[in-house]
Motif scaffolding. Structure first.
Motif, mmCIF file in Angstrom:
data_model
loop_
_atom_site.group_PDB
_atom_site.id
_atom_site.type_symbol
_atom_site.label_atom_id
_atom_site.label_comp_id
_atom_site.label_asym_id
_atom_site.label_seq_id
_atom_site.Cartn_x
_atom_site.Cartn_y
_atom_site.Cartn_z
ATOM 1 N N LEU A 1 8.491 -1.319 -24.578
ATOM 2 C CA LEU A 1 8.253 -1.440 -26.224
ATOM 3 C C LEU A 1 7.413 -2.732 -26.366
ATOM 4 C CD1 LEU A 1 12.096 -1.410 -27.412
ATOM 5 C CD2 LEU A 1 10.341 0.445 -27.247
ATOM 6 N N PRO A 2 6.073 -2.322 -25.850
ATOM 7 C CA PRO A 2 5.210 -3.669 -25.740
ATOM 8 C C PRO A 2 4.862 -4.400 -26.887
ATOM 9 C CG PRO A 2 4.227 -1.567 -25.291
ATOM 10 C CD PRO A 2 5.573 -1.328 -25.402
ATOM 11 N N MET A 3 4.909 -5.786 -26.909
ATOM 12 C CA MET A 3 4.320 -6.553 -27.957
ATOM 13 C C MET A 3 2.767 -6.916 -27.724
ATOM 14 S SD MET A 3 7.808 -8.396 -29.495
ATOM 15 C CE MET A 3 7.894 -9.546 -28.067
ATOM 16 N N ARG A 4 2.522 -6.528 -26.470
ATOM 17 C CA ARG A 4 1.126 -6.891 -26.094
ATOM 18 C C ARG A 4 0.522 -5.710 -25.460
ATOM 19 N NH1 ARG A 4 1.199 -13.059 -23.715
ATOM 20 N NH2 ARG A 4 1.711 -14.205 -25.799
ATOM 21 N N ALA A 5 -0.029 -5.772 -24.222
ATOM 22 C CA ALA A 5 -0.915 -4.815 -23.623
ATOM 23 C C ALA A 5 0.007 -3.718 -23.064
ATOM 24 C CB ALA A 5 -1.762 -5.147 -22.612
ATOM 25 N N GLY A 6 -0.475 -2.438 -23.239
ATOM 26 C CA GLY A 6 0.479 -1.194 -22.883
ATOM 27 C C GLY A 6 0.869 -0.337 -24.102
ATOM 28 N N ASN A 7 1.386 0.739 -23.638
ATOM 29 C CA ASN A 7 1.752 1.833 -24.722
ATOM 30 C C ASN A 7 3.377 2.331 -24.356
ATOM 31 O OD1 ASN A 7 -0.727 2.134 -25.825
ATOM 32 N ND2 ASN A 7 -1.394 2.974 -23.887
ATOM 33 N N GLU A 8 4.219 2.795 -25.456
ATOM 34 C CA GLU A 8 5.178 3.353 -25.044
ATOM 35 C C GLU A 8 4.954 4.641 -24.435
ATOM 36 O OE1 GLU A 8 7.820 3.503 -28.425
ATOM 37 O OE2 GLU A 8 7.113 1.414 -29.235
ATOM 38 N N VAL A 9 5.908 4.932 -23.348
ATOM 39 C CA VAL A 9 5.908 6.386 -22.785
ATOM 40 C C VAL A 9 7.350 6.623 -22.700
ATOM 41 C CG1 VAL A 9 5.396 7.417 -20.620
ATOM 42 C CG2 VAL A 9 3.588 5.684 -21.596
ATOM 43 N N TRP A 10 7.687 7.899 -23.057
ATOM 44 C CA TRP A 10 8.904 8.508 -23.065
ATOM 45 C C TRP A 10 8.884 9.573 -22.162
ATOM 46 C CZ3 TRP A 10 12.455 5.061 -24.320
ATOM 47 C CH2 TRP A 10 11.898 4.165 -25.198
ATOM 48 N N GLY A 11 9.975 10.143 -21.641
ATOM 49 C CA GLY A 11 10.243 11.127 -20.976
ATOM 50 C C GLY A 11 10.042 10.846 -19.372
ATOM 51 N N PRO A 12 9.923 11.999 -18.779
ATOM 52 C CA PRO A 12 9.677 11.591 -17.273
ATOM 53 C C PRO A 12 8.811 10.779 -16.833
ATOM 54 C CG PRO A 12 9.938 14.103 -17.848
ATOM 55 C CD PRO A 12 9.643 13.180 -18.940
ATOM 56 N N ASP A 13 7.405 10.780 -17.623
ATOM 57 C CA ASP A 13 6.455 9.675 -17.178
ATOM 58 C C ASP A 13 7.151 8.188 -17.466
ATOM 59 O OD1 ASP A 13 4.812 11.874 -16.653
ATOM 60 O OD2 ASP A 13 3.708 11.704 -18.501
ATOM 61 N N HIS A 14 8.053 8.284 -18.190
ATOM 62 C CA HIS A 14 8.514 6.666 -18.622
ATOM 63 C C HIS A 14 8.859 5.937 -17.097
ATOM 64 C CE1 HIS A 14 10.816 3.297 -20.344
ATOM 65 N NE2 HIS A 14 11.578 3.582 -19.180
ATOM 66 N N HIS A 15 9.588 6.659 -15.967
ATOM 67 C CA HIS A 15 9.847 6.173 -14.807
ATOM 68 C C HIS A 15 8.722 5.864 -14.206
ATOM 69 C CE1 HIS A 15 14.029 6.553 -16.376
ATOM 70 N NE2 HIS A 15 13.847 7.849 -16.545
ATOM 71 N N GLU A 16 7.785 6.589 -14.199
ATOM 72 C CA GLU A 16 6.589 6.612 -13.344
ATOM 73 C C GLU A 16 5.716 5.612 -13.709
ATOM 74 O OE1 GLU A 16 2.739 6.684 -12.063
ATOM 75 O OE2 GLU A 16 2.907 7.130 -14.024
ATOM 76 N N LEU A 17 5.638 5.124 -14.966
ATOM 77 C CA LEU A 17 4.999 4.076 -15.597
ATOM 78 C C LEU A 17 5.730 2.665 -15.195
ATOM 79 C CD1 LEU A 17 2.823 2.791 -17.448
ATOM 80 C CD2 LEU A 17 4.501 2.875 -19.104
ATOM 81 N N MET A 18 7.078 2.649 -15.395
ATOM 82 C CA MET A 18 7.795 1.541 -15.035
ATOM 83 C C MET A 18 7.715 1.421 -13.299
ATOM 84 S SD MET A 18 9.249 -0.359 -17.292
ATOM 85 C CE MET A 18 10.824 -0.753 -16.734
ATOM 86 N N GLY A 19 7.889 2.212 -12.666
ATOM 87 C CA GLY A 19 7.653 2.316 -11.219
ATOM 88 C C GLY A 19 6.396 1.563 -10.742
ATOM 89 N N ARG A 20 5.479 1.752 -11.554
ATOM 90 C CA ARG A 20 4.018 1.514 -11.310
ATOM 91 C C ARG A 20 3.754 -0.139 -11.620
ATOM 92 N NH1 ARG A 20 1.166 5.374 -14.253
ATOM 93 N NH2 ARG A 20 0.015 3.711 -15.353
ATOM 94 N N THR A 21 4.331 -0.259 -12.548
ATOM 95 C CA THR A 21 4.033 -1.653 -13.384
ATOM 96 C C THR A 21 4.942 -2.732 -13.396
ATOM 97 O OG1 THR A 21 4.593 -1.098 -15.632
ATOM 98 C CG2 THR A 21 2.368 -0.438 -14.743
#
Lengths: 536, 147
Positions: A365-385
């Motif tokens: 739920l970024p207050m700065r850089a980044g986007n909200e990502v939901w669904g299966p891609d959420h976990h990929e994003l978190m794992g990557r960043t």
């Protein structure tokens, strides 16, 4: 019988605390009115599991979001940046990052050097003794010798850790041949003056429960009250009172129950930040003497509001750097693109500060850089960043414009029924060019630091921490509100100690300079006490 | 002000319905469990709403507005347009519950905002190593000014 103080200070934050301590230690009878309370460090949320929830509501930086009784609303419907502040003993230092840069010599000579805005009527050299003294009072951690600055006294404490991210970006800048330096921070790296050092929890901007980050409730008010200063909390000032000779006589204030009081004083010092001070001067308009607001014969009270445009450029590595951890604050800084280079298509520049990225909620739920990502891609994003990043926080110099201003809102009020301030503010095309250049260079920096990917959050609206310029300093009473002693041209026993007096904004975090100026103002008041005009 | 608070009652929220919505938002994928796999909503929602009472009513609206059998990420985006407060309450509550789970924290390697100790004089090592030498060797970059 009415009690009359030597000095009444309105606001117990950065400038009020510094002025109160100095004046009380030099024998002045000081009273301070503060609308907030003493901070309760046991209630600070940083070490609690709800930290990331709290910073979105009860510990938000916006008074409009917090909506505590001591907060006043700031109307900002017509502003590109949302003003942020904290009302308490210690003021917005409770929620600031704690980075502690001085302004630079060129910051005081913007007209002379770059042909825009105005020069200050004082110079960097005038502030050096006060910068040095304040560093000692605050307990600054840093490393002397930064070639971005003229040589100056060493800091009292060693620099805070670089951390894995700071080290990588430092190496990246060495590859580029770009400037970097460990950031000076008003955060203790070792025990100092009875306070404990930083534990690198990374929650500085929601209050430092350790007390390692300096704020005047820790660094100045205990000494001020020990020297006899009287601090009244829950005291909201509604107007400054005047005598027929045009001298301030004190202030009317309301307690938490709404009962009205009057505090008399020989001298009044406003220390309520560049929105609160302008608001009070406008609220103190008097049909007979000052229909457009107190100390406002120039018409500049409330005008020339400056708020640094603020962008965040985040980079992520392939591996963990514990990107949620560290002081916040900054580990390293860069002034590579601070000074003017006319080939860039703009003048002036920006300061960069490398900061942690926050916990999991700030990623999703970024207050700065980044986007909200939901669904299966959420976990990929978190794992990557997650845990793999660091952010350049970029403050660009904001040049003053009279159309950027604070006035009184015709409808909204605070909880006591006092008109709320209204902010009208636009980020200029010049600032947009300046920030676009800085953002692109910051991405280069992070790529040279071996980051796999980067993201830019450009000119974030929720970023108005640095409030400056609404009662500028100058030698000419027709084009400024206060003189070089920060004494109102129109009211010789009224002083302004906060960043309202800034002539230009520089591109650095202002609290170091705010406190140095407040110490200078108090010191000059002590030196000139025998010639000070006071009410009969 | 937020202080450690008691869990809030959640009788007016259909926990099963919310969990079904949450499983669409955070399903099992990429080695991570779904929200229901770690019982995040039933375990942590009362505490989350105890901390953030302002989320309660908008969350009720979100749960009422969304049919789990038809729920997709596109529908979540539509909620953002229709009722921003409900969207913020739903995303905040689901994310907060999920990332309070010790199982999830272990999987992402997050111990919370922990206190750490360090040697404040360790900087002498990287100074001695020469990390700052290129910066110092390039000389001053501040501008001399008149007056």
């Amino acid at each position: 019988m009415t009690y009359r103080a030597d000095v009444l200070i309105i606001g117990a934050g950065a400038s009020g605390g510094v002025a109160a301590r100095h004046l009380a230690e030099h024998g002045f009878d000081v009273v301070c009115l503060e609308q907030g309370d003493w901070p309760d460090r046991s209630a600070f949320p940083g070490a609690r599991p709800d930290w990331e929830l709290a910073i979105r509501k009860d510990w938000a930086m916006s008074p409009n979001v917090r909506s505590r009784p001591e907060d006043y609303p700031v109307v900002h419907d017509d502003s590109d940046i949302e003003p942020l502040m904290y009302n308490a003993v210690g003021g917005s230092m409770i929620i600031y990052a704690g980075t502690w840069p001085r302004m630079l010599p060129s910051d005081f000579r913007v007209r002379t050097m770059d042909g825009v805005a105005d020069d200050w009527p004082i110079a960097y050299s005038d502030l050096v003794p006060y910068y040095n003294a304040i560093d000692q009072q605050i307990g600054v951690s840093g490393l002397a010798g930064d070639p971005a600055y003229p040589p100056h006294d060493d800091y009292p404490l060693p620099p805070l850790p670089l951390g894995a991210a700071g080290r990588r970006v430092a190496e990246g800048h060495n590859r580029l041949g770009w400037h970097w330096w460990p950031e000076p921070n008003a955060i203790l790296s070792a025990p100092y003056d009875g306070r404990r050092p930083c534990v690198q929890r990374g929650v500085c901007t929601s209050g430092c429960a350790e007390g390692a980050k300096a704020s005047t409730d820790l660094t100045h008010w205990p000494k001020a009250t020990a020297a006899g200063a009287r601090l009244i909390t829950g005291a909201r000032v509604s107007r400054i009172t005047m005598d027929p000779r045009g001298l301030a006589t004190g202030a009317v204030w309301l307690d938490r129950s709404g009962v009205e009081h009057h505090q008399e004083a020989d001298v009044v010092i406003l220390a309520a930040n560049a929105i609160g001070t302008a608001r009070l001067l406008l609220l103190s308009a008097d049909d007979r003497h000052c229909p457009d607001g107190l100390a406002n014969s120039s018409g500049l009270v409330g005008r020339r509001l400056m708020m640094h445009p603020f962008s965040v450029v985040t980079g992520w590595w392939d591996d963990q750097v514990e990107g949620w951890q560290g002081h916040f604050g900054a580990s390293i800084t860069s002034y590579q693109f601070y000074e003017t280079d006319p080939d860039r298509g703009f003048v002036r520049g920006a300061k960069w500060a490398l900061s942690p990225v926050g916990g999991p909620l700030n990623h999703i739920l970024p207050m700065r850089a980044g986007n909200e990502v939901w669904g299966p891609d959420h976990h990929e994003l978190m794992g990557r960043t997650f845990g793999r990043g660091a952010s350049w926080a970029i403050f660009g110099e904001d040049l003053p414009e009279e159309s950027n201003r604070v006035d009184l809102d015709p409808e909204r009020t605070d909880s006591h029924g006092i008109p709320a301030p209204r902010v009208s503010y636009r980020i200029s095309d010049h600032s947009r060019r300046l920030m676009a250049f800085q953002e692109a260079r910051a991405e280069e920096s992070l790529r040279a630091s071996r980051c796999r990917e980067t993201a830019v959050a450009s000119m974030i609206p929720y970023s108005g921490w640095h409030l400056m310029g609404t009662a500028r300093m100058g030698n000419d009473s027709a084009s400024s509100v206060v003189n070089t002693r920060q004494q109102a041209h129109d009211v010789p026993n009224l002083y302004i100690a906060d960043a309202s007096v800034f002539v230009t904004s520089s591109g650095v975090n202002p609290t170091c300079t705010i406190t140095a100026l407040a110490l200078r103002t108090a010191d000059l008041l002590v030196q000139h006490r025998s010639e000070q005009k006071v009410p009969a | 002000m937020t202080t450690p608070t008691s869990p809030a009652p959640t009788a007016d929220i259909d926990i099963h319905r919310l969990t079904a919505l949450a499983d669409v938002m955070l399903p099992a994928a990429h080695g991570m469990p779904a929200v229901s796999d770690v019982k995040a909503v039933e375990s942590y929602l009362p505490q989350v709403l105890g901390w953030r009472k302002d989320l309660h009513q908008p969350l009720v609206r979100a749960v009422d507005a969304l049919d789990p059998s038809l729920f997709t990420i596109d529908r979540l985006s539509a909620l953002h347009e229709e009722d921003e407060d409900a969207y913020v309450a739903l995303t905040t509550a689901v994310a907060a519950c999920y990332y309070l789970s010790p199982v999830v924290r272990e999987l992402i390697g997050y111990p919370g905002q922990a206190a750490k100790t360090y040697d404040p004089f360790a900087y002498t090592e990287w100074v001695a190593e020469g990390l700052l030498d290129p910066v110092v060797d390039r000389g001053p970059i501040w501008r001399e000014v008149p007056g």
